[in-house]
Structures are given as structure tokens and as C-alpha cells.
Design a protein around this motif. Structure first.
Motif, PDB file in Angstrom:
ATOM      1  N   LEU A  42       0.842  -1.291  -0.001  1.00 29.87           N
ATOM      2  CA  LEU A  42      -0.072  -0.053  -0.138  1.00 29.87           C
ATOM      3  C   LEU A  42       0.684   1.364   0.017  1.00 29.87           C
ATOM      4  CD1 LEU A  42      -2.899   0.812   0.059  1.00 29.87           C
ATOM      5  CD2 LEU A  42      -2.798   0.858   2.472  1.00 29.87           C
ATOM      6  N   PHE A 294      -4.660  -7.024  -1.022  1.00 30.61           N
ATOM      7  CA  PHE A 294      -6.028  -6.165  -1.015  1.00 30.61           C
ATOM      8  C   PHE A 294      -6.817  -6.597  -2.096  1.00 30.61           C
ATOM      9  CE2 PHE A 294      -3.520  -2.849   1.465  1.00 30.61           C
ATOM     10  CZ  PHE A 294      -4.370  -2.571   2.231  1.00 30.61           C
ATOM     11  N   TRP A 306     -10.435  -6.048  -1.657  1.00 35.72           N
ATOM     12  CA  TRP A 306     -11.139  -4.549  -1.972  1.00 35.72           C
ATOM     13  C   TRP A 306     -10.693  -4.398  -3.345  1.00 35.72           C
ATOM     14  CZ3 TRP A 306     -13.573  -1.792   1.771  1.00 35.72           C
ATOM     15  CH2 TRP A 306     -13.580  -2.429   2.849  1.00 35.72           C
ATOM     16  N   SER A 308      -9.546  -2.392  -6.556  1.00 33.86           N
ATOM     17  CA  SER A 308      -8.255  -1.696  -6.681  1.00 33.86           C
ATOM     18  C   SER A 308      -8.759  -0.248  -6.824  1.00 33.86           C
ATOM     19  CB  SER A 308      -7.541  -2.322  -7.898  1.00 33.86           C
ATOM     20  OG  SER A 308      -8.139  -2.203  -9.376  1.00 33.86           O
ATOM     21  N   ILE A 311      -9.059   1.615  -3.559  1.00 31.35           N
ATOM     22  CA  ILE A 311      -7.885   1.775  -2.965  1.00 31.35           C
ATOM     23  C   ILE A 311      -7.299   3.212  -3.637  1.00 31.35           C
ATOM     24  CG2 ILE A 311      -5.417   1.190  -2.646  1.00 31.35           C
ATOM     25  CD1 ILE A 311      -7.058  -1.032  -1.466  1.00 31.35           C
ATOM     26  N   LEU A 331     -11.499   2.379   4.315  1.00 33.70           N
ATOM     27  CA  LEU A 331     -11.851   2.071   2.969  1.00 33.70           C
ATOM     28  C   LEU A 331     -13.082   1.669   2.662  1.00 33.70           C
ATOM     29  CD1 LEU A 331      -9.095  -0.971   2.222  1.00 33.70           C
ATOM     30  CD2 LEU A 331      -9.535   1.411   1.123  1.00 33.70           C
TER      31      LEU A 331
END
Length: 484
Positions: A42, A294, A306, A308, A311, A331
Motif C-alpha cells: 500500500l 488487498f 477490496w 483496486s 484503493i 476503506l
RNA sequence: GGCGACAUGGCCGAGUGGCUAGGCAGAGGUCUGCAAAACCUCGUACGGCGGUUCGAAUCCGCCUGUCGCCUCCA
């Protein structure tokens, strides 16, 4: 272009400055790329999404940007400074493959993950191992200029030969020497001197011939050599993570300016860190979550996968010079927010020119540019987008669609897609028409059920579709739907 | 120890000397067979203590706390 100029925070001067490229409309931009010995996490995403935004916005303003981002595949040592093992060499030993296989593998995963984040590819992604001759040439020049010395196969940069050393990080060499916990290598003139070329032991995996014997380049020299090769001795923007300010960028400046006798970089930009419960997220701390994890949800700190794009949106909601504190709650908030943004876009995209007042496109652009011109304030830019799109949605809902909606659509697409990079993703290609047809058929059946007051059936259709990620919405004009 | 950041409402997160950031969550309402969505309304926050000022969350000082760099790290 708006009247107000783009301002960039320059680490070198510690203030915001008007952005004036050395050779407009051309802009040379170099960003420190990854050391390819592991998956990107991240923290990498924060850095590369930040500079992706810089790149996209500069292009939006009309600049012709050449974006160079290196791939470090040699010279980056593990552990204490000058004595550690090469990072790729170590990983190669662990995985029992050649170092170049490691480089290849993690270069692939790096770009795979960056592609997923909608980060544009650099125009040139030079590898350190592909530029050994350039690095050697630069080192020779530094020796010739009296800024470096050969100590039995190890070549060091002589920090005391450079009056400006420390100007980026605000550090004095004396302090660096006394304050450091690093034991100085015995063959250095001064403890703060750093390696340009290292002598290779027999069992070292990656090594090359050089005027000083068999060895390998130091970590810092690659960026100086490659940026010079592709952007020239002086260029506009150099970016990277805050933690690279010292020693990496300080050393780059020293090498380049001593070799070329010209200002290396005009604007230094540094992005801040991603933190996890207040702690820096980093490989060496063992709290880094890989991007791939992720995307798949396979990490002990994650409850699920999650998207992309979530993010990316999450990162853009904070400024690049602020730390971003990660949590799944944050998030999730970003995810819902992005979904709402996409829903607004979808409403606007479906609208056709109406009888309402024309929408103030210039006002929208001006607001957007005003906040972006303030050192790329993406958080505020997103706020502007939300405000304006809400306004538009309201006018469409009130049957007062602006008369210039087609033009508006195009501007929104530019801002949200080209610059911010958070446009709704297309649904899976070929079956899209079929899906749409099927859902419309079910809506038709449900409508009949409702007319017959068969609410058990109508609710089953709606609820089961929701299970599948299809949301039905009853409106005055009939039922519409959204697919997650 | 040296250098440097930051401290904002339930959460995330911008920001400027005086006027609503924005997102998420939450409350009430309109609409609806019921929902969902949408729309309307609602929170008056800025670590502590001083100071400058007509006025500071925004400027200055001190304190407290958190973090980063000084060793590889985006």
C-alpha cells in the motif's frame, strides 16, 4: 488554462513555488521506482498514485511530460548500509533462482498491481542493470573531478568535496557523522562518504567488470546516471517517498551536481507515508499489506477483498504530503463514496440535453483547477467533483437537465477519467448486453406481479437480484437498475 | 541525542485570519404496497496554556502527545 498558476511544494526550498518548467512545454519528471525483490504494498501505491496524479494533471494542463521511473534491480543492500547483502541477491538465494528471475518476476507483479490501480505506465522504465556503463562513466567523471576516490576496488563519494551536501535534507555532514549509528567502513575517508561502486566478493551473484575491478554499483548512482541519460543534466521534477529524502536523494544531488556542474533538479517532491494504526507501513516492519492481498482479501488484517479502484480513490482522498492512515473502516467509507460518485456519473451519462439552464462549465473547470493548482490537492478536487455532480444530478432529477449536457459530460469525463483516474469500470465485455436484457426481462415480470399485487413474487425478484449485486430502483419513469 | 512533520466533529479527511470543505456513518421528513435510490432538513469540530489582533481552529511562544528521518524501505 486558468489564470492562477500551478504551485508545487518544493522540498528543496520548503515552500510552494510557481511551476515553471525549464523548457516549456516540455517537462522532465523522474520518480524513484521500486526495488524489485517483493510485491508492491500500500505504501508503494500511495507514492505511485500520487505521482500518477501529478503526471495526469500536468498533461491536462497541456505540458508534454516525459515520465521516467527506474526499476532497481541491483545495488540495494539489505541491513546496515555498506555491509549488507544485495536485496535481489538475497531473495534469489531464498527462492533458489537467478537474481534476474527475481527482477523479472517482481517487475511483472509491480506493473500488474499498478495497472490495477490505473497508474499510467512511465514513458521509460530503465533498469539499473541495463545501465552499468552509464553508471561507470559517471563514477569515472566524479573521480576525475576530485569528488570520489578509489579505495582498493571500493569507490566512494567524498562528501567533504561537496559544499552543498545536505541542502535537501537540511543536514550537516558533521551531524550525520556524529549522530549515526552506522559503523564506518574502514576504507572511507569520512564516515558520511557513500559508495558509488562496491568490490564484489567471489560468491556475489551480480557483478560487472569496471576500471576498479569486478564489482557492482552503489544504490544511489543509478538514479543519477539514468535520469541524466533520459532527461538531461537538469530536469524539472524528481519525486519519491519522504523516507528517500535522506540519504538517497541527497546523494543523487551530490553525484549529479558534482559530475555536471549544473542544477540537477528544479522541483523535489516527496509523498508522505501510509500508516497502519499510526505506525509506518513498511516491509522491514512486517506490517505491510501487499496490493495483491488487498485485491484478493488474503491477509490476516483484512476481512475481505477490496477493489483496486477503491484503493486509488481512498488514497486520493488525502493529500500526497499528508500521511494516510489505513483502516478497513476508512476503506469502506471510501468504497461507498466511490459507489455514489459512480451512481451520479451514470445518471448524468444517461441524460440528454434538456430545457434547464446551461451548466457553468467554466466555473467547474476553474474550481477544479484552482484546487489542483494548489500543489495537487486531490482531496479538495474530489470535493469539488462531488459538489458539482450533485448539483447536476439534482437538475436532472427535477427534469431540468442543462441544455449543454453533452458538453458537460465531456468535461466530467476529462476530470474524473483522464485526471483523477476513477471513472466507473466497464462491466465484463461480451455478456453486458445479455445481462441488461435479462435484468430488463425480470423487471418486466416484477412489474406484472406488482400490478397483480403479488408482492411476494415481486419482492423475491428484487431481493434475489440484490443478492446477485443488481439493485432495482422504482422511480416515476419506471424501474431502473444498477450493477455493482 | 540531532533534524523535521503533525494534532480538526462518531470515523476518514481538506482548509483559510472573520463567511458551509467533502466523503462515510447517524437522526427526522417527502416519495413508495414495502424497500432501495433520490430529494429536503439537522451536528457548529479544530490537543492544552498563554500572547498578537476588533476578531484565530487559522499567526507567535511554551507544554503535552503522535509520527517520520538520522540504517534498507514508496
Amino acid at each position: 488554462m486558468s489564470e492562477q498558476k500551478l504551485q508545487v511544494y518544493n522540498t528543496l526550498t520548503r515552500k510552494k513555488e510557481d511551476f515553471e518548467p525549464l523548457n516549456p512545454p516540455f517537462v522532465g519528471m523522474y520518480v524513484c521506482g521500486p526495488t524489485v525483490y517483493g510485491d508492491a504494498h500500500l505504501g508503494h501505491a500511495k507514492s505511485y498514485v500520487s505521482f500518477d496524479l501529478v503526471l495526469r494533471y500536468l498533461r491536462y494542463l497541456g505540458y508534454k511530460v516525459r515520465y521516467v521511473q527506474n526499476i532497481t534491480d541491483v545495488g540495494h543492500l539489505v541491513g546496515d548500509g555498506e555491509e549488507g547483502e544485495d536485496k535481489l541477491g538475497k531473495q534469489a538465494r531464498l527462492e533458489q533462482v537467478d537474481p534476474m528471475e527475481i527482477a523479472e518476476k517482481y517487475t511483472y507483479t509491480y506493473f500488474r498491481d499498478m495497472d490495477a490501480l490505473n497508474v499510467l505506465r512511465p514513458d521509460i522504465a530503465p533498469r539499473a542493470t541495463g545501465h552499468i556503463p552509464e553508471q561507470i562513466a559517471m563514477i569515472e567523471k566524479l573521480i576525475k573531478n576530485g569528488h570520489a576516490y578509489n579505495a582498493d576496488g571500493n569507490v566512494y563519494f567524498d562528501v567533504h568535496s561537496d559544499e552543498d551536501y545536505g541542502k535537501l535534507s537540511g543536514r550537516k555532514t558533521e551531524e550525520a557523522e556524529s549522530g549515526t549509528r552506522v559503523e564506518s567502513a574502514s576504507d572511507k575517508k569520512n564516515p558520511a562518504d557513500f559508495a558509488l561502486w562496491k568490490k564484489a566478493e567471489d560468491d556475489h551473484l551480480m557483478k560487472w567488470d569496471s576500471p576498479w575491478g569486478v564489482g557492482y554499483p552503489g544504490w544511489h548512482i543509478e538514479c543519477s546516471a539514468m535520469s541524466t541519460k533520459y532527461l538531461g543534466e537538469s530536469f524539472d521534477i524528481h519525486g519519491g517517498g519522504l523516507e528517500n529524502q535522506f540519504p538517497h536523494h541527497e546523494c543523487e544531488i551530490a553525484q549529479s551536481e558534482c559530475a555536471h556542474d549544473a542544477q540537477f533538479v528544479k522541483y523535489w517532491m516527496h509523498n508522505n507515508m501510509v500508516t497502519l494504526e499510526g505506525q509506518k507501513m513498511g516491509k522491514s516492519l512486517g506490517n505491510a499489506i501487499n496490493l495483491h492481498q488487498f485485491f484478493t482479501g488474503e491477509h490476516k488484517l483484512l476481512t475481505r477483498a477490496w477493489d483496486s479502484q477503491v484503493i486509488r480513490f481512498f488514497l486520493l482522498q488525502s493529500h500526497y504530503r499528508s500521511t494516510t492512515d489505513f483502516s478497513e473502516d476508512a476503506l469502506e467509507a471510501a468504497e461507498t463514496g466511490l459507489k455514489n460518485l459512480h451512481s451520479m456519473i451514470s445518471t448524468i451519462e444517461k441524460a440528454e440535453n434538456g430545457s434547464g439552464e446551461s451548466f457553468d462549465i467554466e466555473g467547474f473547470k476553474t474550481s477544479f483547477e484552482k484546487v489542483m493548482n494548489d500543489d495537487f490537492n486531490s482531496a479538495k478536487a474530489i470535493a469539488v467533483v462531488f459538489e458539482k455532480l450533485k448539483e447536476l444530478r439534482k437538475s436532472i432529477n427535477d427534469q431540468k437537465t442543462p441544455s449543454n449536457i453533452e458538453e458537460v459530460k465531456s468535461v466530467i469525463k476529462t476530470v474524473v477519467d483522464d485526471v483523477l483516474g476513477i471513472w466507473p469500470q466497464e462491466n465484463a465485455g461480451g455478456s453486458e448486453e445479455l445481462t441488461k436484457g435479462l435484468v430488463e426481462l425480470l423487471i418486466e415480470i416484477r412489474k406484472e406481479a406488482r400490478e397483480n399485487k403479488n408482492f411476494a413474487l415481486s419482492d423475491k425478484v428484487r431481493d434475489d437480484l440484490k443478492e446477485l449485486g443488481v439493485q432495482l430502483m422504482d422511480g416515476k419513469e419506471g424501474t431502473s437498475f444498477e450493477i455493482d
